[in-house]
Design an enzyme around this catalytic site. Structure first.
Site, mmCIF file in Angstrom:
data_model
loop_
_atom_site.group_PDB
_atom_site.id
_atom_site.type_symbol
_atom_site.label_atom_id
_atom_site.label_comp_id
_atom_site.label_asym_id
_atom_site.label_seq_id
_atom_site.Cartn_x
_atom_site.Cartn_y
_atom_site.Cartn_z
ATOM 1 C CG ASP A 67 -0.303 -0.475 2.493
ATOM 2 O OD1 ASP A 67 0.939 -0.440 2.584
ATOM 3 O OD2 ASP A 67 -1.029 -0.896 3.395
ATOM 4 C CG ASN A 135 -8.782 -1.399 12.046
ATOM 5 O OD1 ASN A 135 -7.847 -2.049 11.593
ATOM 6 N ND2 ASN A 135 -9.293 -0.362 11.412
ATOM 7 C CG HIS A 137 -5.737 -2.190 8.848
ATOM 8 N ND1 HIS A 137 -5.817 -0.869 9.257
ATOM 9 C CD2 HIS A 137 -4.409 -2.486 8.941
ATOM 10 C CE1 HIS A 137 -4.614 -0.432 9.557
ATOM 11 N NE2 HIS A 137 -3.751 -1.382 9.382
ATOM 12 C CD GLU A 142 -8.671 0.886 7.777
ATOM 13 O OE1 GLU A 142 -8.654 -0.018 8.629
ATOM 14 O OE2 GLU A 142 -7.998 1.936 7.894
HETATM 15 C C1 F6R Z 1 1.522 -1.456 6.135
HETATM 16 C C2 F6R Z 1 0.201 -2.048 6.237
HETATM 17 C C3 F6R Z 1 -0.556 -2.078 7.508
HETATM 18 C C4 F6R Z 1 0.295 -2.353 8.746
HETATM 19 C C5 F6R Z 1 -0.554 -2.303 10.009
HETATM 20 C C6 F6R Z 1 0.266 -2.533 11.255
HETATM 21 O O1 F6R Z 1 2.037 -1.563 4.824
HETATM 22 O O2 F6R Z 1 -0.278 -2.490 5.254
HETATM 23 O O3 F6R Z 1 -1.570 -3.049 7.411
HETATM 24 O O4 F6R Z 1 0.894 -3.614 8.613
HETATM 25 O O5 F6R Z 1 -1.202 -1.066 10.090
HETATM 26 O O6 F6R Z 1 1.164 -1.481 11.413
HETATM 27 P P1 F6R Z 1 2.276 -1.505 12.554
HETATM 28 O O7 F6R Z 1 3.235 -2.579 12.173
HETATM 29 O O8 F6R Z 1 2.900 -0.133 12.506
HETATM 30 O O9 F6R Z 1 1.562 -1.797 13.838
#
Ligand code: F6R
Length: 240
Positions: A67, A135, A137, A142
């Site tokens: 992403d 959450n 995702h 989401e």
């Molecule tokens: C990042 C992504 C997100 C993160 C998630 C956890 O490319 O796609 O899904 O993996 O938000 O983020 P952290 O590791 O910062 O807790």
């Protein structure tokens, strides 16, 4: 799902890093789906160390990031493009042409989604590395994202924006939208490796593994895939 519980973040990072290094050894021209955020930082550090020790090479590998935020130029310190160069690409021998990150520059985001999606269809991923949002995702899919969703321009939930505020000076600066692989793209990877660390991930890890398979918990879609490894530290495994 193969769930591996490790002691702490260091062990999580070396365990995940070893799996990716193993793939690079067995298939140097592999296709890797990569994630950003805090969780994979240690995994990337492990890979950089193995590269510097002459033990692995990314020369033939291709990477595809999950992403990218909209509204930040690639040069912005919080863009995922910048993150990947700072934390992995500039330290290893990957060829720039083999690096793929959704492009969110320009006005025509639908065309950017379509071209990234076409690229993913043309290049099946050997391994997709994932973090998980508090959450539930994965990527920026989401809660409520359909499981058959392909690459799309998504609106970030307020809880995700608040979680990611720690990287920005204020909540107002956190982007509101992103381009992300869809759940369908993620499920098309041959294998999936999800990593999670810390108490803040305990609830979503329990819901992903033990709760209903539901679009309200995007990561629960991974239970529909035959080859998923989840590596969690003791804190993230606390509710299992
Ligand atoms: C990042 C992504 C997100 C993160 C998630 C956890 O490319 O796609 O899904 O993996 O938000 O983020 P952290 O590791 O910062 O807790």
């Amino acid at each position: 799902m193969n769930v591996i519980i490790v002691n702490d973040y260091a062990e999580l990072s070396s365990t995940a890093g070893r799996m990716i290094a193993g793939l690079l050894h067995s298939k140097p021209a592999c296709t890797l789906g990569l994630a950003t955020g805090s969780t994979p930082l240690g995994t990337y550090q492990y890979l950089v160390q193995r590269y510097q020790a002459g033990e692995i090479s990314l020369r033939e590998a291709q990477t595809f990031n999950l992403d990218e935020y909209c509204g930040l130029p690639r040069s912005h310190p919080q863009s995922y493009y910048h993150f990947m160069y700072q934390n992995l690409f500039r330290h290893v021998d990957i060829r720039p042409d083999n690096i793929h990150i959704p492009c969110t520059e320009g006005d025509d985001l639908q065309t950017q989604c379509d071209s990234y999606n076409a690229l993913l269809h043309a290049t099946p991923l050997d391994l997709q590395l994932l973090g998980i949002g508090s959450n539930g995702h994965i990527g920026f899919c989401e809660p409520g994202t359909p499981f058959d969703q392909e690459t799309f321009h998504t609106r970030l939930s307020e809880s995700t924006r608040q979680d990611n505020q720690r990287f920005f000076a204020s909540l107002d600066e956190v982007p509101t939208t992103a381009i992300t692989m869809g759940i369908s793209n993620i499920l098309q990877a041959r294998s999936i490796l999800l990593i999670a660390s810390g108490k803040g991930k305990a609830q979503c890890i329990a819901d992903m593994i033990k709760g209903p398979i539901s679009e309200q918990m995007p990561a629960s879609a991974l239970r529909l895939h035959a080859d998923v490894t989840v590596i969690v530290d003791r804190d993230a495994a606390a509710l299992l």
